[in-house]
Scaffold this active site. Structure first.
Site, PDB file in Angstrom:
ATOM      1  N   ASP A   1      22.623  16.180  11.523  1.00 23.70           N
ATOM      2  CA  ASP A   1      22.644  17.253  10.531  1.00 23.70           C
ATOM      3  C   ASP A   1      21.713  18.386  10.954  1.00 23.70           C
ATOM      4  OD1 ASP A   1      20.162  16.143  10.021  1.00 23.70           O
ATOM      5  OD2 ASP A   1      20.628  15.482   7.991  1.00 23.70           O
TER       6      ASP A   1
ATOM      7  N   LEU B   1      19.126  12.492  11.580  1.00 20.69           N
ATOM      8  CA  LEU B   1      19.300  12.892  10.173  1.00 20.69           C
ATOM      9  C   LEU B   1      17.953  13.298   9.602  1.00 20.69           C
ATOM     10  CD1 LEU B   1      21.337   9.883   8.696  1.00 20.69           C
ATOM     11  CD2 LEU B   1      22.209  12.176   9.131  1.00 20.69           C
ATOM     12  N   HIS B   2      17.860  14.473   9.019  1.00 13.70           N
ATOM     13  CA  HIS B   2      16.607  14.806   8.325  1.00 13.70           C
ATOM     14  C   HIS B   2      16.795  15.740   7.127  1.00 13.70           C
ATOM     15  CE1 HIS B   2      16.945  18.459  10.724  1.00 13.70           C
ATOM     16  NE2 HIS B   2      16.076  19.022   9.918  1.00 13.70           N
ATOM     17  N   ARG B   3      18.039  16.268   6.923  1.00 14.91           N
ATOM     18  CA  ARG B   3      18.231  17.211   5.802  1.00 14.91           C
ATOM     19  C   ARG B   3      18.041  16.480   4.479  1.00 14.91           C
ATOM     20  NH1 ARG B   3      18.200  21.934   7.639  1.00 14.91           N
ATOM     21  NH2 ARG B   3      19.121  21.906   9.692  1.00 14.91           N
TER      22      ARG B   3
ATOM     23  N   ARG C   1      10.319  12.275   7.709  1.00 16.43           N
ATOM     24  CA  ARG C   1      10.766  12.264   6.297  1.00 16.43           C
ATOM     25  C   ARG C   1      11.906  11.264   6.100  1.00 16.43           C
ATOM     26  NH1 ARG C   1      11.967  17.495   3.901  1.00 16.43           N
ATOM     27  NH2 ARG C   1      12.726  16.468   2.056  1.00 16.43           N
TER      28      ARG C   1
END
Ligand code: UD1
Length: 363
Positions: A282, A208-210, A243
């Site tokens: 994602d 997940l990074h969006r 992030r």
């Protein structure tokens, strides 16, 4: 012919590697073609950058613009300033950009304003979602590029609809899949398989990074709880992007079966994906890689700029947290589609690109 190749962030590296290897192959055959590799420095951690150069045998960049992180505007502006200096010092015939990151768009604008031919690899894909910075990057880059190398008929049609002449659209396939296929015999089992008692096909991979999934803390927590509660107690291996880690640190606890690890290099990550029961992600590129490896992929987004991974491949979109149980139950019932390989995703895309570049620019 002199080509300047731009790369900036993790998903760019697997796209440029086979193009550089094809150019080197031509050079060994005496063809007069040279390249200069410019790393913008958008990604700079060892695990987000250097490891990929080492594992994918990418030559060290000729220049690193070392722009680092920043807001969308600051990062884009820094790349533009430094890339203009780079091109003025090192004139080139063609600038080749790949993908849809900030470096792609920033370097495209600079090249075009200096009157240099601009070639976009992975052109034409669209999510039609302007909340994604990548969609803006794609639209701007494709508005000014001279030649478009595409991965799908969907991308071809988007470009045609935008008024691009067919003679400038070159349907060649997917360079990311060149990298996947040429490295598949080098995929490496990570050491943590032993320490975490992982068994092939009996774990799930999560990435997940969006911003839409990870920037809002409550949303991120709800997502993780829902995934965990519907995972049939399988371990969920979660190599987390920097992030995402920033926000994960703010959560009190993680669900017990979610195992957080550092970002992995390419060869270990691909081993992890290939041998997983399913992937929840994602990412853009992982939708393509799972399709080729025929691993079920649940994409936590409302749209995909890669619809062939859904219509042809193993991917499905999970539009909201509340849809997770329904899709996970299909997965655990053994009813996931098996999928096919999209057209021209055959490992020879870079050869086609370099051949076409020679035809276009050396006559
Ligand atoms: C970028 C791309 C995205 C791509 C993703 C893959 C844009 C707009 N986004 O998103 O399309 O899917 O890369 O990872 O270009 N950071 C580090 N170390 C690094 C790089 C980043 O700690 O080596 C941290 C920084 O705090 C930074 C944050 O991650 O602020 C986000 O990095 P950034 O390059 O802005 O965007 P990504 O989310 O990585």
């Amino acid at each position: 012919m002199k080509i300047t190749i731009v790369a900036g962030a993790r998903p760019n590296f697997m796209k440029i590697a086979p193009i550089i290897h094809s150019i080197q192959h031509e050079q060994r055959n005496g063809v007069n073609i040279s390249y200069r590799l410019v790393h913008t420095g958008q990604h700079y951690d060892k695990t987000m950058s250097d490891t990929f150069f080492e594992e994918l045998l990418i030559p060290l960049p000729d220049a690193n613009l070392e722009v680092g992180s920043g807001t969308q505007a600051v990062q884009t502006a820094m790349i533009m300033i430094r890339f203009e200096e780079e091109l003025l010092k090192n004139p080139t015939d063609v600038v080749l950009v790949v993908g849809d990151i900030n470096s792609t768009m920033a370097c495209s604008i600079v090249a075009k304003k200096l009157g240099i031919q601009l070639v976009h690899v992975e052109a034409g894909i669209r999510s039609f979602d302007l909340n994604m910075p990548e969609e803006i990057n794609r639209m701007v880059t494709d508005a000014i590029a001279d030649h478009f190398f595409t991965t799908s008929e969907f991308a071809n049609n988007n470009l045609i609809k935008a008024g691009i002449g067919k003679e400038r659209i070159h349907f060649v396939g997917n360079t990311m899949i060149d990298t996947l296929l040429s490295n598949s015999n080098k995929f490496r089992k990570p050491d943590f398989f032993r320490t975490k008692n992982l068994i092939e096909k009996k774990y799930i991979v999560l990435t997940l990074h969006r911003p839409s999934n990870v920037d809002d803390l409550e949303n991120l927590e709800r997502l993780l709880l829902k995934i965990s509660a519907n995972s049939g107690n399988l371990p969920i291996v979660f190599p987390a992007h920097p992030r995402t880690v920033v926000n994960l640190r703010k959560l009190n606890t993680l669900p017990i079966n979610i195992q957080l690890i550092e970002p992995l290099g390419y060869l270990e990550f691909m081993y992890l994906v290939k041998n997983s029961f399913a992937v929840i992600t994602d990412s853009g590129g992982i939708q393509e890689e799972t399709t080729v490896m025929k691993v079920p992929c649940l994409t936590l987004r409302k749209n995909s700029e890669r619809p062939e991974t859904i219509t042809v491949g193993t991917n499905e979109l999970i539009h909201s947290v509340d849809d997770i149980p329904r899709w996970m139950s299909i997965l655990f019932a053994g009813k996931w589609k098996s999928g096919n390989i999209p057209e021209l995703w055959d490992g020879n895309t870079s050869t086609r690109i370099v051949k076409r570049l020679r035809e276009l620019y050396t006559g």
